[in-house]
Enzyme design. Structure first.
Site, PDB file in Angstrom:
ATOM      1  N   TYR A 179      10.192 -18.806  16.009  1.00 54.55           N
ATOM      2  CA  TYR A 179      11.127 -17.926  15.272  1.00 54.55           C
ATOM      3  C   TYR A 179      12.563 -18.251  15.668  1.00 54.55           C
ATOM      4  CZ  TYR A 179      13.586 -13.478  14.326  1.00 54.55           C
ATOM      5  OH  TYR A 179      14.477 -12.511  13.927  1.00 54.55           O
ATOM      6  N   SER A 211      19.783 -14.860  14.072  1.00 52.39           N
ATOM      7  CA  SER A 211      19.368 -13.972  15.162  1.00 52.39           C
ATOM      8  C   SER A 211      19.990 -14.471  16.454  1.00 52.39           C
ATOM      9  CB  SER A 211      17.840 -13.993  15.303  1.00 52.39           C
ATOM     10  OG  SER A 211      17.452 -13.322  16.484  1.00 52.39           O
TER      11      SER A 211
HETATM   12  P1  NDP Z   1      11.517  -5.759   9.178  1.00 54.08           P
HETATM   13  O1  NDP Z   1      10.243  -6.341   9.703  1.00 54.08           O
HETATM   14  O2  NDP Z   1      11.824  -4.326   9.450  1.00 54.08           O
HETATM   15  O3  NDP Z   1      11.582  -5.988   7.580  1.00 54.08           O
HETATM   16  C1  NDP Z   1      11.334  -7.254   7.075  1.00 54.08           C
HETATM   17  C2  NDP Z   1      11.644  -7.273   5.604  1.00 54.08           C
HETATM   18  O4  NDP Z   1      11.461  -8.609   5.138  1.00 54.08           O
HETATM   19  C3  NDP Z   1      10.716  -6.392   4.790  1.00 54.08           C
HETATM   20  O5  NDP Z   1      11.464  -5.817   3.741  1.00 54.08           O
HETATM   21  C4  NDP Z   1       9.689  -7.365   4.239  1.00 54.08           C
HETATM   22  O6  NDP Z   1       9.151  -6.993   2.969  1.00 54.08           O
HETATM   23  C5  NDP Z   1      10.551  -8.595   4.059  1.00 54.08           C
HETATM   24  N1  NDP Z   1       9.784  -9.834   4.057  1.00 54.08           N
HETATM   25  C6  NDP Z   1       9.040 -10.371   5.048  1.00 54.08           C
HETATM   26  N2  NDP Z   1       8.475 -11.515   4.639  1.00 54.08           N
HETATM   27  C7  NDP Z   1       8.872 -11.699   3.347  1.00 54.08           C
HETATM   28  C8  NDP Z   1       8.615 -12.675   2.367  1.00 54.08           C
HETATM   29  N3  NDP Z   1       7.834 -13.735   2.623  1.00 54.08           N
HETATM   30  N4  NDP Z   1       9.193 -12.539   1.146  1.00 54.08           N
HETATM   31  C9  NDP Z   1       9.989 -11.482   0.872  1.00 54.08           C
HETATM   32  N5  NDP Z   1      10.263 -10.517   1.756  1.00 54.08           N
HETATM   33  C10 NDP Z   1       9.705 -10.626   2.977  1.00 54.08           C
HETATM   34  O7  NDP Z   1      12.665  -6.728   9.697  1.00 54.08           O
HETATM   35  P2  NDP Z   1      14.192  -6.453  10.150  1.00 54.08           P
HETATM   36  O8  NDP Z   1      14.849  -5.504   9.233  1.00 54.08           O
HETATM   37  O9  NDP Z   1      14.179  -6.204  11.597  1.00 54.08           O
HETATM   38  O10 NDP Z   1      14.791  -7.914   9.953  1.00 54.08           O
HETATM   39  C11 NDP Z   1      15.617  -8.291   8.867  1.00 54.08           C
HETATM   40  C12 NDP Z   1      16.205  -9.648   9.189  1.00 54.08           C
HETATM   41  O11 NDP Z   1      16.978  -9.562  10.395  1.00 54.08           O
HETATM   42  C13 NDP Z   1      15.157 -10.742   9.438  1.00 54.08           C
HETATM   43  O12 NDP Z   1      15.613 -11.963   8.923  1.00 54.08           O
HETATM   44  C14 NDP Z   1      15.076 -10.796  10.958  1.00 54.08           C
HETATM   45  O13 NDP Z   1      14.628 -12.041  11.410  1.00 54.08           O
HETATM   46  C15 NDP Z   1      16.531 -10.530  11.315  1.00 54.08           C
HETATM   47  N6  NDP Z   1      16.724 -10.059  12.676  1.00 54.08           N
HETATM   48  C16 NDP Z   1      16.185  -8.863  13.102  1.00 54.08           C
HETATM   49  C17 NDP Z   1      16.382  -8.454  14.411  1.00 54.08           C
HETATM   50  C18 NDP Z   1      15.814  -7.187  14.959  1.00 54.08           C
HETATM   51  O14 NDP Z   1      15.882  -6.965  16.188  1.00 54.08           O
HETATM   52  N7  NDP Z   1      15.268  -6.298  14.154  1.00 54.08           N
HETATM   53  C19 NDP Z   1      17.169  -9.261  15.356  1.00 54.08           C
HETATM   54  C20 NDP Z   1      17.689 -10.476  14.792  1.00 54.08           C
HETATM   55  C21 NDP Z   1      17.478 -10.842  13.504  1.00 54.08           C
HETATM   56  P3  NDP Z   1       7.855  -6.018   2.786  1.00 54.08           P
HETATM   57  O15 NDP Z   1       8.068  -4.861   3.718  1.00 54.08           O
HETATM   58  O16 NDP Z   1       7.938  -5.604   1.353  1.00 54.08           O
HETATM   59  O17 NDP Z   1       6.646  -6.812   3.087  1.00 54.08           O
END
Ligand code: NDP
Length: 248
Positions: free
Chosen positions: A157, A143
């Site tokens: 985070y 990130s």
């Molecule tokens: P979302 O919150 O939209 O989605 C998160 C996803 O991760 C969901 O599919 C969720 O599964 C899954 N997840 C969370 N915890 C677990 C776990 N313990 N085991 C398995 N799956 C898990 O997040 P984003 O799409 O925004 O983020 C995706 C990645 O990008 C992350 O690593 C985030 O840190 C990174 N990121 C995002 C940014 C942003 O602005 N959006 C910026 C920078 C980085 P479920 O729904 O089934 O629970």
């Protein structure tokens, strides 16, 4: 034979966008989810009805037993692995560091850091040419927070994503001679539900004016970078931390 990609956290957001783009490019997909089974299964249906290959596999990436079981399901169904996308990630309510407790830090590091370590370990066992595999690629989701620090919001985070940067740099060197490239994307502010879990669903709108490009990004704009790093077009890119952040 199709290349096989495992995407963690593929039920929504950036992971789901990556799945859609990967399916369009011909990958067979193992789509991990944690809690949102219906969303993951709907995505599998969407992909398979369009002629693609996909399965949904439930696992908490922070749980070693569940990660091992997920990779065993991958072995049984596809029998190979070409790309791991360590996308699953989470953050918690915005607050200052002195308000946080140890249990929160353990949760944040368990999913964001140890989840990526566990999945990378299992992927390397399957992809490393030193261990009988045929090589592959790992793409980590870091990130922009790793370099901005996320003050007043979630330094824990940001620090977890800093750990992902270090892991990317080290692992890229460690397995470079075994046919595996390891890179990371560092998204900026992307419109997904993750901001609601920090307590501010409208965070993208609030912060957008401070972004040089004047807007937040879309999940598909991050997916494009992930798919490129995973592809043969990036065959000499290893250990890169690719900012996808509108210049932020
Ligand atoms: P979302 O919150 O939209 O989605 C998160 C996803 O991760 C969901 O599919 C969720 O599964 C899954 N997840 C969370 N915890 C677990 C776990 N313990 N085991 C398995 N799956 C898990 O997040 P984003 O799409 O925004 O983020 C995706 C990645 O990008 C992350 O690593 C985030 O840190 C990174 N990121 C995002 C940014 C942003 O602005 N959006 C910026 C920078 C980085 P479920 O729904 O089934 O629970």
């Amino acid at each position: 034979m199709s290349k096989v990609m495992l995407i963690t956290g593929a039920s929504r957001g950036i992971g789901a966008a990556t799945a859609r783009l990967a399916a369009a490019k011909g990958y067979a997909l193992c789509l991990n989810y944690h809690q949102q089974q219906a969303a993951a299964e709907a995505l599998v249906s969407e992909i398979t009805q369009a002629g693609g290959q996909a399965i949904a596999v439930q696992a908490n990436v922070a749980d070693e037993t569940q990660v091992i079981a997920m990779f065993e399901q991958l072995d049984q169904h596809f029998g190979r692995l070409d790309v791991l996308v360590n996308n699953a990630g989470m953050l918690e309510t915005q607050m200052r560091l002195e308000q946080m407790d140890l249990a929160r830090w353990q949760r944040v590091f368990a999913t964001n850091v140890f989840g990526s370590f566990l999945c990378s370990r299992e992927a390397i066992k399957r992809m490393s040419t030193r261990q009988g595999g045929h090589g592959g690629a790992i793409v980590n989701l870091s990130s922009a927070a790793a370099r901005l620090g996320a003050p007043d919001e979630y330094i824990d985070y940001a620090a977890a994503k800093g750990a992902i940067d270090s892991m990317t740099l080290g692992l890229a060197k460690e397995v470079a001679g075994e046919g595996i490239r390891v890179n990371a994307v560092r998204p900026g502010l992307i419109a997904t539900q993750i901001h609601a879990s920090g307590g501010e669903p409208e965070r993208v709108a609030r912060v957008s004016p401070s972004i040089p490009m004047g807007r937040g990004g879309l999940p598909m704009e991050v997916a494009e970078a992930i798919l490129w790093l995973a592809s043969e077009q990036a065959s000499y890119v290893n250990g890169a931390l690719l900012d996808v952040s509108g210049g932020r």
